[in-house]
Design a protein around this motif. Structure first.
Motif, short mmCIF file in Angstrom:
data_model
loop_
_atom_site.label_atom_id
_atom_site.label_comp_id
_atom_site.label_asym_id
_atom_site.label_seq_id
_atom_site.Cartn_x
_atom_site.Cartn_y
_atom_site.Cartn_z
N VAL C 238 0.82 -1.20 0.00
CA VAL C 238 0.00 0.00 0.00
C VAL C 238 0.86 1.26 0.00
CG1 VAL C 238 -1.73 1.27 1.29
CG2 VAL C 238 -1.87 -1.21 1.14
N ASP C 243 -1.54 -2.74 -4.04
CA ASP C 243 -2.71 -3.21 -3.31
C ASP C 243 -2.62 -4.73 -3.11
OD1 ASP C 243 -5.14 -3.78 -2.24
OD2 ASP C 243 -6.32 -2.82 -3.81
N PRO C 244 -2.64 -5.20 -1.85
CA PRO C 244 -2.54 -6.65 -1.63
C PRO C 244 -3.70 -7.43 -2.25
CG PRO C 244 -2.99 -5.50 0.43
CD PRO C 244 -2.68 -4.45 -0.59
N LEU C 245 -4.85 -6.76 -2.46
CA LEU C 245 -5.98 -7.50 -3.03
C LEU C 245 -5.73 -7.88 -4.48
CD1 LEU C 245 -9.22 -5.89 -1.62
CD2 LEU C 245 -8.10 -8.01 -0.98
N VAL C 680 -8.65 1.27 -7.98
CA VAL C 680 -9.04 0.95 -6.60
C VAL C 680 -7.90 0.87 -5.61
CG1 VAL C 680 -11.17 -0.23 -7.20
CG2 VAL C 680 -9.07 -1.52 -7.10
N SER C 681 -6.66 0.97 -6.03
CA SER C 681 -5.60 0.92 -5.04
C SER C 681 -5.75 2.08 -4.06
CB SER C 681 -4.24 1.01 -5.75
OG SER C 681 -3.24 1.08 -4.79
N PRO C 682 -5.68 1.79 -2.74
CA PRO C 682 -6.01 2.82 -1.77
C PRO C 682 -5.06 4.03 -1.80
CG PRO C 682 -5.41 0.76 -0.66
CD PRO C 682 -5.40 0.50 -2.14
#
Lengths: 118, 197, 834
Positions: C238, C243-245, C680-682
């Motif tokens: 992050v 992004d880990p997702l 979507v990466s925070p």
């Protein structure tokens, strides 16, 4: 070439409907995710948002297309001799298009009831 | 759901066994075709489609109720939980209360747990209160819980998070509204629970 | 040459493996298939041993026999070994062994690739396994969720073993996928149209295509995660904008189709055996083909159901929930088609049928819990508990292991020429079946009572104690059963009764070979006019051996297959395929060197390994076409049908196109990662200024376009039968390609990207290196082709090779401009800097 591929007895039709389904699925999920990331509608408005409407419209279009293709393949299959390779492919195509249509209908239904981004 | 599954399973096993044992006599290809259509259309199409309809009719509303939508009146109580390797850090943002491996909540009130993590992915789970939700780096996930009685509920980490994964339990204590208010005003349990790492 | 014995000896001389150590150079599909299966069984024993250790630790609460560190390695390795080193390779091995025999071919169309695949599997498996003995095995679970598997939280080399080793092993899966697809489509016996193919071939075709589209996301994910661990490129971190997702998406994009990649061939075994033992053609062949197609597609739309608890909007979860339930439809179609076949047939009960019955009981139960798990609220409750562990073992052991055992007992007489022992076999089955259910049926309840998975121990008094104890006892009963089966297998090679030809009275062509099979399978290739050639003509094996059908000649000394067209199976060409070769082993050793030196982080050595592997691979490609070791131009050339290297559409072109489909999937996964992180990466951040020269890239792109157009003209002239000026045209292409390559390297080197600091630059760098790799390979291939034109291996009479390379150039051009648009222009339009 294209004309031959478009014949409902060509084996291409056994995967065409499923490909369309897959494409629709990607657009459905991708579109939802992008809109939710960029401009999410308010949670309070429930399922009555422009996003849901757009997805529903897309679903209806794909569903109509798949239904037409199912009918085309089915009709073509009837015209072929029983036991022939052409009949096999046309029937298979009708089945694949038909189940794709069913899958589109079922997967699209939650768009009617669920709020998009919660 | 389980009952229905067991019935389907038993019926299928019975049919299969009988099919292997029975002597069909001479069967022409046309008869075989009819058998095929009967079995495949009823068993292969109608049965799963019917079952899925039933499941969804039950499942989608059930899922909907568990969403952290704004409640009809007032606002849900917010508790912040931060997962660490390997303990839970619990904060009440409106009060200056911090607990380790323990939550105190009012019973019969919707509570929103805001989940974050300090390191890897964990998953917050109280089996008797509801589903689990992961803590993801860089994100805040919101889990809606509601205890329908007072008492202690056992909870634990459900997503594998390294060597201490097995030792990451916590306790949720649900108190009646008065007891909860009393506890808020005098949180003697400020140091309740201990780090386990 | 009508004497059958003399014919046999002449064929064996051409088709046999080299003696002694020379057997390592074997490329024959029967040998390679058996090696895959035997190696897979050995890995299965290791995986089983790990499972026993896990069950020992969990038998009683609060035990400390195995500490958490070792336990975490054990369960991670159990999953990894069973999935990647046992289940997939064994099924691939079965397919490699069986497919040519079922479609009436003498071998697969790319035999050296089978051999390369086997060595990559063997070396990769040994590398992964070595970590266990060194005590530094991966310990983050078999799906390697980051950040737990990242350099920060898993500092040891464990995760590297997993990422590098599995990627290495996956080369073998890709190899099998490509070669099975092309073999099934292009080398069936004449007359075996798609509708007359044995049903097993449909299953394997679907499996092979699923491998081609399913594995690349994981390969890309592993490369990215390894780059993050080794070089600090923050794809999943992050803080750097990752992004880990994204890892979870890439992993499950592979991981769910993978389950069906295992299930399809196993179901294929069931569909093959049931008609034989029911003595009745399969009822609902077309329905089953339909359900294979449906599974092939729908299984790619389910991956998010492994991620219901990560906090995805519920509407999105609903899509995947419904799609997951829909997979029940094709599965139910198959179950009821099997039921109908049994219903209309008179069943001969024997050992393989017993395993099939066991399969049905276990698999139906696993399927039903699967539908339950697809329901989102229920999933939130039992996800990551022992309920899921029970479910996945019901599906995998029931859906893969039981049919595999049925198939093993069924085809054992084919492999060894001997029958197994009925009595030992029955005991083995019942112990395995009872032990399995004792272990896993109870585990559903353990999970419902709240026991999470992957805990190395648990407190007493939570209601889990007796369940775990019984599960452990069941586990040991099951291993006793497997030990008995193993004993039966080993003993039968010595004491088994010799099998008669076609002992089960089967209908498919594999039983028309000798048992055990000869290296060339068929002395001649028959015309096929139904789905049941051996039921229609029981004398077929004799007429095949006597050479009464197609291509019975052998005095030319080439290994020859019949090439037929994909749909109607009309004869198109005679394929001449390579004989025993050492290049696959050499190339695999080079790649193993790359893998090991990356593990110990000696990067110059890795580069060296890569270069020598590349040299071996190009050397390998040199022995093709009219090369003296392949099919040199002769005076009396075959013309009807012609040799494939004299045509414009042989197996190589198909192989190239299928490989590019896999390649394109890898590229699409990268594009997905790029857009995913953008949206979507925070903590997504852009670099402050544009560093990549947009105009420089445009210029090199124009050069690439010119190269490809030049090459395309060359191939068009070849197709038209004109080879005047071929050599200068090829040199022009190569010079243009070198100019493009040089300018691309310059653009990349002068871009000054900081992949270690920003996920944005890291993804951009991967994209640029991907383009560079393709341009480099295409350029080298074009240079070599120029040399071959000079030597007379490519000409108007031999247009084949130029046409095989063409799709690769076009692909290179396509990804260049797509990248230019998606990575540079689109973000500019979005309002950021590229």
């Amino acid at each position: 070439m294209i004309r031959r591929l478009w014949q409902p007895t060509h084996p291409v039709h056994t995967t065409l409907g499923l490909l369309l389904w897959a494409l629709w699925f990607v657009v459905l999920y991708g579109g939802l995710s992008i809109v939710c990331a960029v401009a999410p509608p308010a949670a309070a408005s429930g399922a009555l948002t422009g996003l849901n409407g757009g997805l529903l419209l897309l679903t209806a279009t794909v569903l109509a297309l798949l239904a037409i293709m199912t009918w085309r393949c089915w009709r073509a299959g009837k015209a072929q001799a029983p036991g022939s390779s052409e009949r096999f492919m046309a029937r298979l195509g009708a089945g694949a298009h038909g189940v794709s249509a069913l899958a589109t209908l079922w997967i699209g239904l939650p768009v009617v009831v669920l709020p998009p981004c919660v | 759901m389980f009952g229905f599954s067991v019935v389907v399973m038993a019926a299928l096993y019975g049919l299969w066994w009988y099919a292997m044992r029975r002597d069909p006599g001479e069967i022409s290809d046309q008869q075989a075709q009819r058998h095929q259509n009967r079995w495949v259309i009823w068993g292969g199409l109608a049965l799963p489609i019917g079952s899925i309809t039933l499941l969804l009719a039950f499942g989608i509303p059930a899922g909907h109720r568990m969403l952290p939508l704004p409640p009809a009146e007032g606002e849900a109580l917010v508790i912040e939980v931060k997962a660490h390797q390997w303990f839970w850090q619990v904060r009440y943002p409106e009060r200056d209360i911090e607990l380790i491996n323990a939550l105190v909540i009012p019973a019969n009130t919707p509570v929103d747990i805001h989940l974050t993590t300090a390191d890897v992915i964990h998953s917050f789970w109280v089996p008797r209160l509801g589903g689990k939700l992961d803590t993801i780096p860089g994100r805040t996930n919101v889990l809606r819980l509601e205890a329908d009685r007072t008492g202690d509920f056992h909870g634990q980490c459900a997503e594998f998070c390294g060597a201490g994964h097995a030792h990451m339990p916590f306790v949720v204590t649900a108190k009646s509204a008065e007891d909860y208010q009393q506890w808020l005003n005098n949180p003697d349990a400020r140091t309740q629970g201990d780090r386990d790492d | 040459m009508t004497d059958p014995r003399a014919r046999h000896q002449a064929f064996e001389k051409v088709w046999g493996n080299l003696p002694g150590f020379g057997t390592l150079a074997a490329v024959n599909h029967t040998s390679i298939g058996l090696r895959f299966m035997v190696t897979g069984m050995l890995f299965f024993l290791v995986g089983g041993l790990l499972a026993m250790l896990v069950r020992t630790q969990l038998a009683l609460p609060e035990q400390e026999i195995i500490g958490p560190e070792a336990y975490n390695q054990f369960f991670t390795m159990h999953g990894t070994v069973m999935m990647f080193l046992f289940a997939i390779p064994v099924l691939e091995g079965l397919a490699l062994y069986m497919i040519p025999k079922m479609i009436g071919a003498r071998d697969l169309v790319f035999p050296r690739i089978s051999s390369l695949g086997y060595y990559c599997y063997l070396f990769g498996g040994l590398i992964i396994l070595s970590s266990l003995f060194l005590g530094i095995a991966p310990d983050s679970g078999w799906f390697m969720y980051t950040p737990l598997s990242s350099a920060e939280y898993a500092p040891g080399p464990g995760s590297d073993f997993w990422l590098l080793g599995i990627t290495f092993v996956e080369i073998s899966a890709m190899a099998a996928g490509i070669e099975l697809t092309v073999s099934i489509l292009r080398s069936r016996a004449p007359g075996m149209t798609l509708t007359r193919m044995p049903i097993f071939c449909w299953y394997i075709l679907a499996m092979a295509l699923m491998i081609i589209f399913g594995f690349p996301p994981l390969i890309l994910g592993s490369i990215l995660l390894e780059l993050e661990r080794a070089a600090g490129w923050p794809f999943f971190e992050v803080a750097g904008g990752g992004d880990p997702l994204l890892w979870q998406h890439l992993f499950w994009l592979f991981g769910h189709p993978e389950v069906y990649i295992l299930f399809l061939p196993a179901a294929g075994i069931v569909s093959t055996l049931i008609p034989v033992f029911a003595r009745r053609p399969l009822v609902g062949y077309r329905w089953i083909v339909l359900s294979i197609l449906l599974i092939g597609f729908i299984s790619f739309g389910l991956w998010v159901h492994h991620m219901f608890t990560v906090g995805i909007p519920q509407l999105a979860q609903a899509f995947f929930s419904v799609a997951s339930m829909l997979v029940a439809v094709p599965t139910a179609i198959q179950v009821f088609a099997w039921l109908a076949t049994l219903w209309t047939g008179r069943v001969a009960f024997s050992l393989p049928m017993l395993w099939i019955f066991g399969f049905l009981i276990i698999f139906v139960c696993g399927g039903l819990t699967g539908v339950m798990l697809a329901l989102v609220p229920f999933n939130w409750q039992v996800h990551d508990t022992h309920f899921v562990v029970a479910h996945l073992h019901y599906v995998l052991v029931g859906g893969m292991f039981f049919p595999l055992m049925a198939g093993l007992y069924y085809w054992l007489p084919h492999i060894s020429g001997r029958m197994p022992s009925e009595r030992l076999g029955y005991w083995g089955f019942w112990l395995t079946f009872i032990g399995f259910n004792a272990t896993f049926l109870l585990m559903h309840l353990t999970g419902l009572l709240g026991m999470p998975r992957r805990v190395y121990t648990y407190e007493a008094g939570l209601g889990w104690d007796w369940l775990n104890l019984l599960s452990s006892v069941g586990g040991f009963i099951m291993s006793a059963g497997i030990a008995l089966i193993l004993m039966d297998l080993l003993l039968h090679f010595r004491f088994g009764k010799p099998a008669s030809r076609n002992p089960w009275n089967a209908d498919t062509l594999e039983w028309a070979t000798n048992t055990p099979p000869s290296a060339y399978n068929f002395g001649s290739i028959p015309d096929i006019d139904s789905r049941h050639p051996l039921w229609d003509d029981p004398g077929l094996p004799d007429s095949i051996a006597a050479g009464d059908h197609h291509i019975p000649e052998i005095d030319h000394g080439r290994r020859e297959l019949l090439g037929t067209d994909a749909i109607g199976a009309r004869v198109r060409e005679v394929m001449h395929i390579p004989t025993n070769s050492w290049w696959p082993l050499c190339a695999a050793l080079g790649l193993a060197l790359v893998c090991i030196s990356l593990l110990v982080r000696v990067y110059p050595l890795a580069l060296f390994g890569l270069v020598i592997a590349g040299i071996f691979l190009f050397r390998w490609s040199w022995e093709n076409g009219a090369h003296p070791k392949a099919a040199p131009l002769g005076v009396n050339e075959r013309t009807d049908p012609p040799l494939h290297s004299r045509t414009t559409d042989g197996p190589g072109r198909w192989g190239m196109i299928v490989t590019l489909m896999a390649d394109a999937t890898l590229y699409l996964s990268l594009l997905f990662g790029w857009f995913y992180l953008w949206t979507v990466s925070p903590d997504w951040r852009l670099p402050e200024e544009t560093r990549l020269s947009t105009s420089g890239l445009m210029a090199t792109g124009v050069l690439l376009t010119l190269t490809v157009f030049r090459y395309r003209r060359l191939t068009e002239r070849l197709r038209a039968g004109q080879d005047s000026g071929l050599w200068p045209a090829s040199v022009q292409t190569s010079v243009l390609a070198l100019l493009h390559l040089g300018s691309l390297i310059w653009v990349i080197a002068s871009a000054g990207l900081e992949p270690g600091a920003l996920a944005h630059d890291a993804v951009l760098s991967v994209m640029l290196y991907y383009l560079l790799f393709h341009s480099l390979v295409a350029t080298l291939a074009s240079l070599l082709q120029s040399a071959r034109i000079k030597l007379g291996y490519v000409s108007a009479h031999l247009p084949y090779e130029a046409i095989v390379l063409k799709p690769f150039w076009i692909y290179t051009l396509a990804i260049f401009w797509i990248s230019y648009t998606a990575f540079l222009l689109l973000p500019l339009a979005w309002g950021g800097s590229p």
